[in-house]
Each structure stands twice: as structure tokens, then as C-alpha cells.
Design a protein around this motif. Structure first.
Motif, PDB file in Angstrom:
ATOM      1  N   ASP A  69       1.212  -0.929   0.236  1.00 54.35           N
ATOM      2  CA  ASP A  69      -0.371   0.105   0.084  1.00 54.35           C
ATOM      3  C   ASP A  69       0.636   1.323   0.161  1.00 54.35           C
ATOM      4  OD1 ASP A  69       0.521  -0.883   2.472  1.00 54.35           O
ATOM      5  OD2 ASP A  69      -0.900  -0.071   3.266  1.00 54.35           O
ATOM      6  N   GLY A  70       2.266   1.185   0.333  1.00 53.92           N
ATOM      7  CA  GLY A  70       2.835   2.267   0.458  1.00 53.92           C
ATOM      8  C   GLY A  70       3.211   3.648  -1.215  1.00 53.92           C
ATOM      9  N   PRO A  71       3.185   2.033  -2.315  1.00 54.92           N
ATOM     10  CA  PRO A  71       2.693   2.715  -3.575  1.00 54.92           C
ATOM     11  C   PRO A  71       2.524   3.464  -4.262  1.00 54.92           C
ATOM     12  CG  PRO A  71       4.544   0.417  -3.319  1.00 54.92           C
ATOM     13  CD  PRO A  71       3.960   0.919  -2.218  1.00 54.92           C
ATOM     14  N   PRO A  72       1.150   2.808  -3.684  1.00 52.86           N
ATOM     15  CA  PRO A  72      -0.326   3.281  -4.030  1.00 52.86           C
ATOM     16  C   PRO A  72      -0.682   4.981  -3.062  1.00 52.86           C
ATOM     17  CG  PRO A  72      -0.475   1.137  -3.511  1.00 52.86           C
ATOM     18  CD  PRO A  72       1.014   1.447  -3.669  1.00 52.86           C
ATOM     19  N   LEU A  73       0.137   4.829  -2.122  1.00 53.36           N
ATOM     20  CA  LEU A  73      -0.563   5.991  -1.283  1.00 53.36           C
ATOM     21  C   LEU A  73       0.506   6.873  -1.262  1.00 53.36           C
ATOM     22  CD1 LEU A  73      -0.683   3.978   1.990  1.00 53.36           C
ATOM     23  CD2 LEU A  73      -2.684   5.941   1.066  1.00 53.36           C
ATOM     24  N   ARG A  74       1.709   6.983  -1.637  1.00 58.89           N
ATOM     25  CA  ARG A  74       2.505   7.901  -2.405  1.00 58.89           C
ATOM     26  C   ARG A  74       1.819   8.277  -3.322  1.00 58.89           C
ATOM     27  NH1 ARG A  74       6.599   4.633  -0.280  1.00 58.89           N
ATOM     28  NH2 ARG A  74       6.705   2.941  -2.263  1.00 58.89           N
ATOM     29  N   ALA A  75       2.237   7.100  -4.778  1.00 61.97           N
ATOM     30  CA  ALA A  75       1.299   7.820  -6.057  1.00 61.97           C
ATOM     31  C   ALA A  75      -0.486   8.362  -5.786  1.00 61.97           C
ATOM     32  CB  ALA A  75       1.155   6.693  -6.949  1.00 61.97           C
ATOM     33  N   LEU A  76      -0.401   8.354  -4.817  1.00 57.35           N
ATOM     34  CA  LEU A  76      -1.455   8.691  -4.466  1.00 57.35           C
ATOM     35  C   LEU A  76      -1.710  10.292  -4.318  1.00 57.35           C
ATOM     36  CD1 LEU A  76      -5.002   8.930  -4.884  1.00 57.35           C
ATOM     37  CD2 LEU A  76      -5.034   7.969  -3.160  1.00 57.35           C
ATOM     38  N   GLY A  77      -1.413  10.183  -2.949  1.00 61.19           N
ATOM     39  CA  GLY A  77      -1.028  11.732  -2.642  1.00 61.19           C
ATOM     40  C   GLY A  77      -0.209  12.939  -3.556  1.00 61.19           C
ATOM     41  N   LEU A  78       0.751  12.333  -3.897  1.00 61.52           N
ATOM     42  CA  LEU A  78       2.078  12.889  -4.836  1.00 61.52           C
ATOM     43  C   LEU A  78       1.168  13.117  -6.094  1.00 61.52           C
ATOM     44  CD1 LEU A  78       5.262  11.657  -3.621  1.00 61.52           C
ATOM     45  CD2 LEU A  78       4.478  13.716  -3.035  1.00 61.52           C
ATOM     46  N   GLY A  79      -0.008  12.723  -6.676  1.00 67.22           N
ATOM     47  CA  GLY A  79      -0.317  13.158  -7.744  1.00 67.22           C
ATOM     48  C   GLY A  79      -1.272  13.560  -7.987  1.00 67.22           C
ATOM     49  N   LYS A  80      -2.605  13.600  -6.689  1.00 63.70           N
ATOM     50  CA  LYS A  80      -2.683  15.063  -6.043  1.00 63.70           C
ATOM     51  C   LYS A  80      -2.174  16.256  -6.221  1.00 63.70           C
ATOM     52  CE  LYS A  80      -5.341  13.138  -3.086  1.00 63.70           C
ATOM     53  NZ  LYS A  80      -6.481  12.934  -2.255  1.00 63.70           N
ATOM     54  N   TYR A  81      -1.264  16.042  -5.556  1.00 60.66           N
ATOM     55  CA  TYR A  81      -0.485  17.435  -5.316  1.00 60.66           C
ATOM     56  C   TYR A  81      -0.297  17.925  -7.115  1.00 60.66           C
ATOM     57  CZ  TYR A  81       2.857  21.096  -2.796  1.00 60.66           C
ATOM     58  OH  TYR A  81       3.748  21.940  -3.172  1.00 60.66           O
ATOM     59  N   ALA A  82       0.469  17.157  -7.344  1.00 61.95           N
ATOM     60  CA  ALA A  82       1.021  17.917  -9.100  1.00 61.95           C
ATOM     61  C   ALA A  82       0.123  17.911  -9.933  1.00 61.95           C
ATOM     62  CB  ALA A  82       1.978  16.171  -9.651  1.00 61.95           C
ATOM     63  N   LEU A  83      -0.759  17.536 -10.199  1.00 60.35           N
ATOM     64  CA  LEU A  83      -2.135  17.725 -10.845  1.00 60.35           C
ATOM     65  C   LEU A  83      -2.838  19.051  -9.799  1.00 60.35           C
ATOM     66  CD1 LEU A  83      -4.872  14.548 -10.718  1.00 60.35           C
ATOM     67  CD2 LEU A  83      -3.570  15.928 -13.210  1.00 60.35           C
ATOM     68  N   LEU A  86       0.012  21.958 -11.262  1.00 62.35           N
ATOM     69  CA  LEU A  86      -0.424  21.977 -12.530  1.00 62.35           C
ATOM     70  C   LEU A  86      -1.345  23.405 -12.744  1.00 62.35           C
ATOM     71  CD1 LEU A  86       0.389  18.418 -13.955  1.00 62.35           C
ATOM     72  CD2 LEU A  86       1.723  20.325 -14.329  1.00 62.35           C
ATOM     73  N   ARG A  87      -2.407  23.022 -11.909  1.00 59.33           N
ATOM     74  CA  ARG A  87      -3.462  23.875 -12.539  1.00 59.33           C
ATOM     75  C   ARG A  87      -3.043  25.284 -11.722  1.00 59.33           C
ATOM     76  NH1 ARG A  87      -6.047  19.327  -9.961  1.00 59.33           N
ATOM     77  NH2 ARG A  87      -6.478  19.974  -7.999  1.00 59.33           N
ATOM     78  N   ARG A  88      -1.929  25.277 -10.634  1.00 46.57           N
ATOM     79  CA  ARG A  88      -1.709  27.415 -10.892  1.00 46.57           C
ATOM     80  C   ARG A  88      -1.290  28.045 -12.169  1.00 46.57           C
ATOM     81  NH1 ARG A  88       1.536  25.959  -5.604  1.00 46.57           N
ATOM     82  NH2 ARG A  88       0.154  24.400  -4.392  1.00 46.57           N
ATOM     83  N   PRO A  89      -1.848  29.291 -12.006  1.00 48.11           N
ATOM     84  CA  PRO A  89      -1.233  30.010 -13.240  1.00 48.11           C
ATOM     85  C   PRO A  89       0.543  30.063 -13.644  1.00 48.11           C
ATOM     86  CG  PRO A  89      -2.123  31.209 -11.569  1.00 48.11           C
ATOM     87  CD  PRO A  89      -2.433  29.808 -10.338  1.00 48.11           C
ATOM     88  N   VAL A  90       1.303  29.763 -11.875  1.00 49.39           N
ATOM     89  CA  VAL A  90       2.539  29.937 -12.875  1.00 49.39           C
ATOM     90  C   VAL A  90       2.820  27.801 -12.345  1.00 49.39           C
ATOM     91  CG1 VAL A  90       5.107  30.810 -11.536  1.00 49.39           C
ATOM     92  CG2 VAL A  90       3.172  32.421 -11.761  1.00 49.39           C
ATOM     93  N   ALA A  91       3.454  27.761 -13.099  1.00 50.87           N
ATOM     94  CA  ALA A  91       3.932  26.300 -13.439  1.00 50.87           C
ATOM     95  C   ALA A  91       5.405  25.966 -12.175  1.00 50.87           C
ATOM     96  CB  ALA A  91       4.581  25.754 -14.286  1.00 50.87           C
ATOM     97  N   SER A  92       5.087  25.143 -11.557  1.00 54.26           N
ATOM     98  CA  SER A  92       5.529  24.297 -10.305  1.00 54.26           C
ATOM     99  C   SER A  92       7.285  23.278 -11.596  1.00 54.26           C
ATOM    100  CB  SER A  92       5.780  24.063  -8.757  1.00 54.26           C
ATOM    101  OG  SER A  92       6.098  23.582  -8.510  1.00 54.26           O
ATOM    102  N   PRO A  93       8.214  23.695 -11.133  1.00 55.84           N
ATOM    103  CA  PRO A  93       8.845  22.792 -11.536  1.00 55.84           C
ATOM    104  C   PRO A  93       9.351  21.662 -10.594  1.00 55.84           C
ATOM    105  CG  PRO A  93      10.641  24.135  -9.677  1.00 55.84           C
ATOM    106  CD  PRO A  93       8.830  25.001 -10.178  1.00 55.84           C
ATOM    107  N   LEU A  94       9.047  21.444  -9.275  1.00 52.62           N
ATOM    108  CA  LEU A  94       8.614  20.105  -8.889  1.00 52.62           C
ATOM    109  C   LEU A  94       8.011  19.484  -9.093  1.00 52.62           C
ATOM    110  CD1 LEU A  94       9.536  18.938  -6.166  1.00 52.62           C
ATOM    111  CD2 LEU A  94       7.337  19.636  -5.290  1.00 52.62           C
ATOM    112  N   VAL A  95       6.763  19.472 -11.065  1.00 50.54           N
ATOM    113  CA  VAL A  95       6.574  18.272 -11.223  1.00 50.54           C
ATOM    114  C   VAL A  95       6.820  17.462 -12.344  1.00 50.54           C
ATOM    115  CG1 VAL A  95       4.062  17.909 -12.579  1.00 50.54           C
ATOM    116  CG2 VAL A  95       3.532  20.218 -11.285  1.00 50.54           C
ATOM    117  N   ASP A  96       7.650  18.212 -13.157  1.00 54.52           N
ATOM    118  CA  ASP A  96       8.417  18.392 -14.036  1.00 54.52           C
ATOM    119  C   ASP A  96      10.318  17.629 -14.281  1.00 54.52           C
ATOM    120  OD1 ASP A  96       6.533  19.119 -15.841  1.00 54.52           O
ATOM    121  OD2 ASP A  96       7.086  20.849 -16.613  1.00 54.52           O
ATOM    122  N   ASP A  97      10.823  18.265 -13.283  1.00 50.20           N
ATOM    123  CA  ASP A  97      11.653  17.813 -11.852  1.00 50.20           C
ATOM    124  C   ASP A  97      11.662  16.525 -11.243  1.00 50.20           C
ATOM    125  OD1 ASP A  97      13.011  20.436 -13.751  1.00 50.20           O
ATOM    126  OD2 ASP A  97      13.129  21.410 -11.372  1.00 50.20           O
TER     127      ASP A  97
END
Length: 158
Positions: A69-83, A86-97
Motif C-alpha cells: 500500500d505504500g507505493p499507491p498511497l505515495r502515488a495518490l497523494g503526490l499525484g493529486k499534489y502534482a495536479l 499544474l492548475r496554478r497560473p505559474v507552473a512549479s518545477p517540482l512536477v517536471d523535475d
């Protein structure tokens, strides 16, 4: 996995965007480190239940392993954060980097993608349940997390 739950709560409850971003960047860098840490238990470290803080070394004490359950929990939380980023007006390099790089040589495609790769390859494997008292291949918790993480990953991949 506890870290994934806590950091998802930090994002959801955080009122100071700068503080949340700093904490999340530190967490993402830590995840990238532990995803590839040498494992004394001969497991893929993504399925390890415990790590030493701050070194990121997998714990070698007896514990119910693996915990899928660790990998999907991390992917779920970090994936939601990445989305969210990405919705913000100024892109964060955290997503692409770090989170979803689009480049398999850079953090295995990103920490979210790398955990999702593990999920896809291991969703039917044996694992400890959420209460760590039995091992099986089909728990509701694991199936629910797998589905949720893959859905967020699909949104992120678009």
C-alpha cells in the motif's frame, strides 16, 4: 506509507502555501532517495514499510513485509499534489523535475510514475494487510488504493 498519509493531510490542511511547498519539496526528495535505497531485506524498497529518518535506509527489524500500500498511497497523494500544482497560473518545477518528469532517466520518470510502475507490476502480489496481521493477495484496502492511484496517474499522464 504513514508519511504519504501525513503529507496528503499537510496539503489538504495547509493554509500557508509557501510552507506546504517547502515541506512537499523536502518530502518528494526524500521519497526519490528511499525509492532506490539498498534494501537489507532483499525487497524493492518501494514496498518497505519502515525507513530510518533522516537517512532513508530501510529498517531491517522484523516487520510484516512487503506492504504494497505504500507505493499507491505515495502515488495518490503526490499525484493529486502534482495536479494541483499544474492548475496554478505559474507552473512549479517540482512536477517536471521530480513528480512526473516524462523522462525515464530522471527519477525513473518521476517519483509518482515510479511508484505507479511498481503498482502495475505488483498489484496481484502477496502483501501484508493494512493492520499488518495477515498476508494475502486481495484486500479491499489494496485494491481501492491501486484503483485510486492509477486514476490519478492517468489524469497526470494526460
Amino acid at each position: 506509507r504513514d508519511g504519504a498519509v501525513v503529507m496528503d493531510a499537510v496539503v489538504g490542511a495547509g493554509k500557508d502555501e509557501a510552507v506546504v511547498e517547502t515541506l512537499m519539496e523536502q518530502y518528494v526528495r526524500w521519497v526519490a532517495k528511499v525509492q532506490v535505497a539498498p534494501d537489507p531485506n532483499h525487497l524493492d524498497p518501494r514496498a518497505e514499510p519502515r525507513f530510518a529518518i533522516p537517512s532513508g535506509r530501510p529498517d531491517s527489524k522484523p516487520w510484516c513485509r512487503p506492504q504494497k500500500d505504500g507505493p499507491p498511497l505515495r502515488a495518490l497523494g503526490l499525484g493529486k499534489y502534482a495536479l494541483e500544482l499544474l492548475r496554478r497560473p505559474v507552473a512549479s518545477p517540482l512536477v517536471d523535475d521530480w513528480l512526473w518528469t516524462g523522462n525515464s532517466t530522471q527519477h525513473h520518470g518521476g517519483v509518482v510514475k515510479y511508484d505507479l510502475d511498481w503498482v502495475v507490476q505488483n498489484w496481484r502480489s502477496l502483501s501484508c494487510d493494512v493492520w499488518e496481521d495477515m498476508v494475502g493477495d486481495a484486500t479491499f484496502w489494496g485494491a481501492f488504493l491501486t484503483r485510486a492511484a492509477l486514476r490519478v496517474g492517468a489524469d497526470l499522464a494526460e
